[in-house]
Write an enzyme that holds these catalytic residues in place. Structure first.
Site, PDB file in Angstrom:
ATOM      1  N   HIS A   1      10.181  41.855  44.715  1.00 46.30           N
ATOM      2  CA  HIS A   1       8.793  41.948  45.183  1.00 46.30           C
ATOM      3  C   HIS A   1       8.518  43.429  45.446  1.00 46.30           C
ATOM      4  O   HIS A   1       9.173  44.040  46.303  1.00 46.30           O
ATOM      5  CB  HIS A   1       8.584  41.106  46.435  1.00 46.30           C
ATOM      6  CG  HIS A   1       8.751  39.633  46.176  1.00 46.30           C
ATOM      7  ND1 HIS A   1       9.480  38.800  46.984  1.00 46.30           N
ATOM      8  CD2 HIS A   1       8.274  38.864  45.161  1.00 46.30           C
ATOM      9  CE1 HIS A   1       9.441  37.569  46.491  1.00 46.30           C
ATOM     10  NE2 HIS A   1       8.719  37.580  45.376  1.00 46.30           N
TER      11      HIS A   1
ATOM     12  N   GLU B   1       8.094  45.119  49.048  1.00 48.66           N
ATOM     13  CA  GLU B   1       9.088  44.904  50.110  1.00 48.66           C
ATOM     14  C   GLU B   1       9.998  46.123  50.091  1.00 48.66           C
ATOM     15  O   GLU B   1      10.995  46.189  49.368  1.00 48.66           O
ATOM     16  CB  GLU B   1       9.812  43.574  49.875  1.00 48.66           C
ATOM     17  CG  GLU B   1       8.803  42.417  49.938  1.00 48.66           C
ATOM     18  CD  GLU B   1       9.394  41.024  49.756  1.00 48.66           C
ATOM     19  OE1 GLU B   1      10.633  40.883  49.708  1.00 48.66           O
ATOM     20  OE2 GLU B   1       8.592  40.069  49.666  1.00 48.66           O
TER      21      GLU B   1
ATOM     22  N   HIS C   1      15.255  41.466  50.104  1.00 48.05           N
ATOM     23  CA  HIS C   1      13.868  41.099  50.422  1.00 48.05           C
ATOM     24  C   HIS C   1      13.520  41.480  51.851  1.00 48.05           C
ATOM     25  O   HIS C   1      14.392  41.613  52.700  1.00 48.05           O
ATOM     26  CB  HIS C   1      13.670  39.587  50.248  1.00 48.05           C
ATOM     27  CG  HIS C   1      13.642  39.167  48.813  1.00 48.05           C
ATOM     28  ND1 HIS C   1      12.476  39.040  48.105  1.00 48.05           N
ATOM     29  CD2 HIS C   1      14.656  38.879  47.953  1.00 48.05           C
ATOM     30  CE1 HIS C   1      12.755  38.675  46.860  1.00 48.05           C
ATOM     31  NE2 HIS C   1      14.070  38.571  46.737  1.00 48.05           N
TER      32      HIS C   1
ATOM     33  N   GLU D   1      17.339  38.657  53.270  1.00 47.35           N
ATOM     34  CA  GLU D   1      15.940  38.735  53.731  1.00 47.35           C
ATOM     35  C   GLU D   1      15.934  39.366  55.115  1.00 47.35           C
ATOM     36  O   GLU D   1      16.606  38.857  56.011  1.00 47.35           O
ATOM     37  CB  GLU D   1      15.387  37.309  53.769  1.00 47.35           C
ATOM     38  CG  GLU D   1      13.975  37.138  54.196  1.00 47.35           C
ATOM     39  CD  GLU D   1      12.988  37.376  53.060  1.00 47.35           C
ATOM     40  OE1 GLU D   1      12.239  38.358  53.165  1.00 47.35           O
ATOM     41  OE2 GLU D   1      12.964  36.585  52.089  1.00 47.35           O
TER      42      GLU D   1
END
Lengths: 321, 321
Positions: B27, B30, B122, B184
């Site tokens: 992404h 990010e 992430h 994450e």
């Protein structure tokens, strides 16, 4: 009683603030303002009891729809006199066209037809609390509203920020009103609405409207002192000279410490390879907009301001008494 | 000594983790992962001393360039077996093409040629600390790495999240590796890099590589227990039935309380008109991804998980001893 009479005698009479604009979604991914404006537009008619004429505007509906800051160019940089008087065509960037529509609706900027006060709602990823951002350090209306918010808002720090720019060069939507400010609240990620930030914005707008109603009804507001933060300069991230990519993030000791005095030699950035870079200025200044997400592209890691105390007079509306 | 021998006797021998992929920018907004990958790519060659083969990949360079999550479609939803075997042409969405490139580079998914472990970096706007997000609750390698991070990371909570989805339906990049997880980390606004989050990610990646090196060198890692959060369901924001716009934000009492048990009747949303909406489920569950910015468009205000303790065996590499 004598003090009361003295207050009135020394007070400044100012025109009533009859027409107010509350704008949001000037940046389409600053969601507290977007949802606050949507709520106000929904309630329109249902609640026509506000004793002041308020127009509520979704400034950039296309950007709001896409949940992006802007579609083609930053709308909130399109309100200089020069840009507002540039001829536009269908080929012009959407926001150039939209800025002239808004100027026609809420201005024209600098004219007697302009709304009396324009409050433009913004959010920042920086830990700035609530700031009124203006182009004047002696706009008694804006300063009194700030004082009112400072007095009434228990859990949100409220500050007055002054961009020292001549009004015809003022580039933001709020400069279209006779009085105006951006109401900037953070921290909130762009594209996210946090309930506490939304509530603070709602409270700020309501307190502003309350103040205006009282002012218009003839209340005398006592003067006093307000701290004004005047922008001195912006500082960019360290960047790779070839790729222009940033090579450091805001230092953990500085992150989230907006409006805490930054001294020469204090840590400013921590490079991705672990090196601390320090503030090299000679003067201690107040940082704000620290690590604002939308300013990476503008080359601003933080802004620095000088603080001064401004004495404001007692004011009342000139239409009464 | 007898305990030591027993440990070895009861330990599970697993293949060495010889080829590792560290991916970021899957992404493009990010930023901790984006800058971590850029740093690793810069140091490539200069620091070829890692005793395990690591390939570092910028997964979505176009989205990264534009600082957006994706250009045409969410890359991290393109790695199902079905999508990876769909014929693509120049007219296909960029991310569909890119997912097949990445599958060729790091997979093919499900084959013996795939990298042994794929770590995909992430960030989230939610207050989730560091999570390893996986498709398995009995991948001893991933669980042991999680345990290692929990032991070694002093200031960051580390958790193991399990998406209970069959592997061929697994849609994210990490599913291409023989073992894999999304690392994450939050909270961090998209489009912003916060130094402390970047450092936590750097530490997490380094500890993972340390563990793999020790594992490959024949170290025995003692078993134990790991808490696993298995996703039960997602909950959307309350929305206007006509416009589909959200009508409430996550309640202030729930915001930032990821992985704190949510009980039936607890406040869940606060509507923009001031009404509290409560959790109506019958079972207390663990919320996470609370108010993640990228999930508004996916109709997810938060996810709910059930927690269980999973016993993991002692493990060692089968190439040694």
């Amino acid at each position: 009683m004598e003090r009361h009479n003295n207050l009135w005698r020394n007070a400044v009479a100012l025109p009533a603030v009859s027409r107010v604009a509350v704008c949001g979604g000037t940046h389409g991914n600053e969601l507290a303002g977007v949802y606050l404006v949507r709520e106000r537009l929904k309630r329109r008619g249902a609640d026509g009891t506000e004793p002041v004429s308020v127009v509520t505007v979704m400034s950039n509906p296309r950007a709001t729809q896409l949940c992006v800051r802007y579609v083609e160019t930053d709308l909130n940089r399109c309100f200089t006199q020069a840009m507002l008087s540039t001829p536009v065509s269908e080929a012009s960037p959407y926001e150039m066209i939209r800025s002239q529509e808004l100027n026609a609706l809420l201005g024209p900027k600098g004219s007697g037809q302009a709304v009396d006060l324009l409050c433009d709602l913004h959010n920042t990823t920086a830990n700035m609390g609530l700031c009124l951002i203006t182009y004047s350090d002696r706009d008694w209306i804006c300063l009194h509203i700030c004082k009112h918010l400072q007095r009434e808002m228990a859990s949100t720090p409220v500050r007055y920020v002054h961009f020292d720019i001549p009004l015809n060069e003022a580039y933001s939507l709020d400069s279209v009103g006779k009085h105006g400010f951006a109401m900037e609240i953070g921290p909130q990620p762009h594209g996210v609405v946090r309930s506490a930030i939304f509530s603070a914005m709602q409270e700020g707008v309501q307190l502003m409207l309350d103040w205006i109603c009282q002012f218009n009804s003839g209340t005398l507001f006592e003067g006093g002192w307000v701290d004004v933060y005047t922008t001195v300069k912006n500082i960019d991230y360290p960047r790779d000279p070839e790729t222009h990519e940033i090579t450091a993030a805001v230092h953990p000791d500085l992150q989230d410490r907006d409006f805490c005095l930054l001294h020469p030699g204090d840590p400013m950035f921590l490079s991705f390879s672990g090196e601390t870079l320090r503030y090299k200025g000679k003067e201690a200044l107040y940082p704000f907009f620290i690590n604002e997400g939308a300013y990476y592209e503008k080359g601003i890691a933080l802004s620095l301001a000088r603080k001064k105390r401004v004495e404001i007079p007692s004011v009342h509306s000139e239409t009464l008494r």
